[in-house]
Design a protein around this motif. Structure first.
Motif, PDB file in Angstrom:
ATOM      1  N   GLU A   1       0.825  -1.204   0.000  1.00 51.75           N
ATOM      2  CA  GLU A   1       0.000   0.000   0.000  1.00 51.75           C
ATOM      3  C   GLU A   1       0.856   1.249   0.000  1.00 51.75           C
ATOM      4  OE1 GLU A   1      -3.426  -0.327   1.770  1.00 51.75           O
ATOM      5  OE2 GLU A   1      -3.901   1.787   1.989  1.00 51.75           O
ATOM      6  N   ALA A   2       1.996   1.162   0.697  1.00 56.72           N
ATOM      7  CA  ALA A   2       2.892   2.319   0.731  1.00 56.72           C
ATOM      8  C   ALA A   2       3.385   2.653  -0.666  1.00 56.72           C
ATOM      9  CB  ALA A   2       4.085   2.035   1.647  1.00 56.72           C
TER      10      ALA A   2
ATOM     11  N   PHE B   1      -0.190  13.886  -6.669  1.00 61.93           N
ATOM     12  CA  PHE B   1      -0.565  15.127  -5.985  1.00 61.93           C
ATOM     13  C   PHE B   1       0.512  16.188  -6.133  1.00 61.93           C
ATOM     14  CE2 PHE B   1      -4.342  13.637  -4.866  1.00 61.93           C
ATOM     15  CZ  PHE B   1      -4.536  12.994  -3.669  1.00 61.93           C
TER      16      PHE B   1
ATOM     17  N   PHE C   1      -0.196  19.852  -7.582  1.00 65.08           N
ATOM     18  CA  PHE C   1      -0.201  21.052  -6.770  1.00 65.08           C
ATOM     19  C   PHE C   1       1.134  21.751  -6.656  1.00 65.08           C
ATOM     20  CE2 PHE C   1      -4.418  20.742  -5.754  1.00 65.08           C
ATOM     21  CZ  PHE C   1      -4.748  19.471  -5.365  1.00 65.08           C
TER      22      PHE C   1
ATOM     23  N   LEU D   1       0.752   4.382  -2.518  1.00 63.24           N
ATOM     24  CA  LEU D   1       0.549   5.750  -2.053  1.00 63.24           C
ATOM     25  C   LEU D   1       1.707   6.660  -2.418  1.00 63.24           C
ATOM     26  CD1 LEU D   1      -1.222   5.157   1.267  1.00 63.24           C
ATOM     27  CD2 LEU D   1      -2.094   6.269  -0.728  1.00 63.24           C
ATOM     28  N   PHE D   2       2.918   6.102  -2.579  1.00 65.34           N
ATOM     29  CA  PHE D   2       4.022   6.931  -3.083  1.00 65.34           C
ATOM     30  C   PHE D   2       3.643   7.439  -4.462  1.00 65.34           C
ATOM     31  CE2 PHE D   2       6.121   5.966   0.459  1.00 65.34           C
ATOM     32  CZ  PHE D   2       7.246   5.178   0.468  1.00 65.34           C
TER      33      PHE D   2
ATOM     34  N   LEU E   1       0.654   7.787  -5.703  1.00 67.19           N
ATOM     35  CA  LEU E   1      -0.421   8.767  -5.603  1.00 67.19           C
ATOM     36  C   LEU E   1       0.112  10.106  -5.136  1.00 67.19           C
ATOM     37  CD1 LEU E   1      -3.414   8.522  -6.080  1.00 67.19           C
ATOM     38  CD2 LEU E   1      -3.730   8.300  -3.649  1.00 67.19           C
ATOM     39  N   MET E   2       1.143  10.060  -4.295  1.00 63.63           N
ATOM     40  CA  MET E   2       1.714  11.308  -3.803  1.00 63.63           C
ATOM     41  C   MET E   2       2.432  12.058  -4.898  1.00 63.63           C
ATOM     42  SD  MET E   2       3.728  11.645  -0.299  1.00 63.63           S
ATOM     43  CE  MET E   2       4.871  10.647  -1.142  1.00 63.63           C
TER      44      MET E   2
END
Lengths: 227, 126
Positions: free
Chosen positions: B109-110, B120, B124, B113-114, B116-117
């Motif tokens: 999962e990490a 982001f 942004f 999420l890396f 996905l980060m």
């Protein structure tokens, strides 16, 4: 815009007082100390039993040198679990969404495991950089790769915790906004989305506990290599 | 039919907070769907090529989360196979197996999420 969804992660400041200090102190009052009695009340007994179960499970693979770390790591685990779970309450700030906090936990502890290993058994600690049975031509490349892997560990530890909690909170807020917007328009779709929100909240409760446990488990594994 | 839409007031664009944007909705019952469509088309953000590129980049970067899904599926599939073996000797192996499965889930999962980060970050910060 989605940028407003990130406002929940801003460190709250009230009249110049950083409230994150208060948020970090809160878990301390949630876990009472055992009284100086032979048998404590139910709450303290349960608390002590669960903590000893976790300690036993995490520290059995380690040798005596590793057992010295038990107090530090288990108290850190209780801290992280309580911070994560408290953050799931509505409108509650989660300090572990701040990358600075998680790196402040990860880097010193990882560095401590490396230094302990290099100080007490430098040959074995450096020997971990080369797996057994590598073909001769691959050795230089593999040492470089393993060194990079070693230095990525604290980064991965901190970012894993941050990213999991931040993503979870963002998802909850997004889906909750979707339910709120859909409710006057299409109530059935809103109810379906609300059930998704409920399942997501259950997942987030699990993730909150799992991520704290994995943080400590990985630190104990790094310790196991070096002690 | 088109003309009244063209002359809708542009107040939805100036709203910086997305939360109040939806509060206009219930008051304009008769043509809310058209107003929402209008909000999509006349958002000031969707004009800039730079912002469009950011959106495309973020969307493309989110594909990497599929690897995390595959990894988690593999981990728990192997856990089920490991549980199904006749483990008559050592019941505590099940506890160990589950603990390692949770570790594998968190690590996989990490990774997702890396990814996905980074999405982001593209959206942004760059």
């Amino acid at each position: 815009m989605m940028l407003n969804f990130f406002d929940q992660f801003m460190s709250p400041v009230l009249l110049g007082i950083p409230l994150i200090a208060l948020a970090l102190l809160l878990p301390w009052i949630l876990f009472p100390n055992p009284a100086a009695r032979w048998i404590n009340n139910r709450l303290i007994t349960l608390q002590g039993w669960s903590i000893s179960q976790a300690t036993h499970q995490l520290f059995t693979p380690l040798n005596q040198g590793g057992h010295k770390w038990a107090t530090l790591l288990i108290s850190l685990m209780i801290f992280l679990i309580s911070l994560n779970l408290l953050g799931l309450l509505p409108y509650t700030f989660t300090p572990t969404t701040q990358l600075s906090l998680n790196m402040a936990f990860a880097v010193p502890l990882w560095l401590a495991t490396v230094i302990v290993g290099l100080r007490n058994q430098p040959t074995i600690a450096l020997g971990h950089l080369l797996p057994e049975g590598t073909p001769l031509p691959l050795i230089p490349v593999l040492i470089i790769i393993e060194t990079i892997s070693l230095f990525i560990r604290p980064l991965a530890l901190g970012v894993r915790l941050t990213a999991n909690l931040t993503a979870g909170h963002l998802l909850i807020q997004l889906i909750a906004t979707a339910v709120f917007v859909l409710l006057p328009l299409m109530p059935t779709v809103a109810i379906l989305t609300a059930s998704v929100l409920f399942l997501l909240t259950l997942l987030e409760v699990a993730v909150a506990m799992i991520q704290a446990y994995v943080f400590i488990l990985l630190l104990s594994l790094y310790l196991q290599e070096n002690v | 039919m088109g003309f009244p839409l063209l002359f809708q007031p542009a107040q939805f664009n100036q709203d910086s907070c997305c939360c109040t944007k939806y509060l206009y909705g219930p008051f304009v019952h008769s043509n809310f769907s058209q107003v929402a469509l209008r909000g999509f088309q006349t958002g000031a953000v969707s004009r800039d090529i730079d912002t469009a590129a950011k959106f495309i980049g973020a969307g493309a970067a989110t594909v990497g989360v599929a690897g995390s899904g595959a990894g988690i599926g593999t981990v728990f599939g192997s856990l089920i196979i490991g549980y199904a073996r006749p483990s008559t000797i050592n019941p505590s192996l099940k506890q160990q197996l589950f603990s390692y499965a949770i570790l594998g889930f968190a690590l996989s999962e990490a990774m997702g999420l890396f990814c996905l980060m980074v999405a982001f970050l593209i959206l942004f910060a760059m």
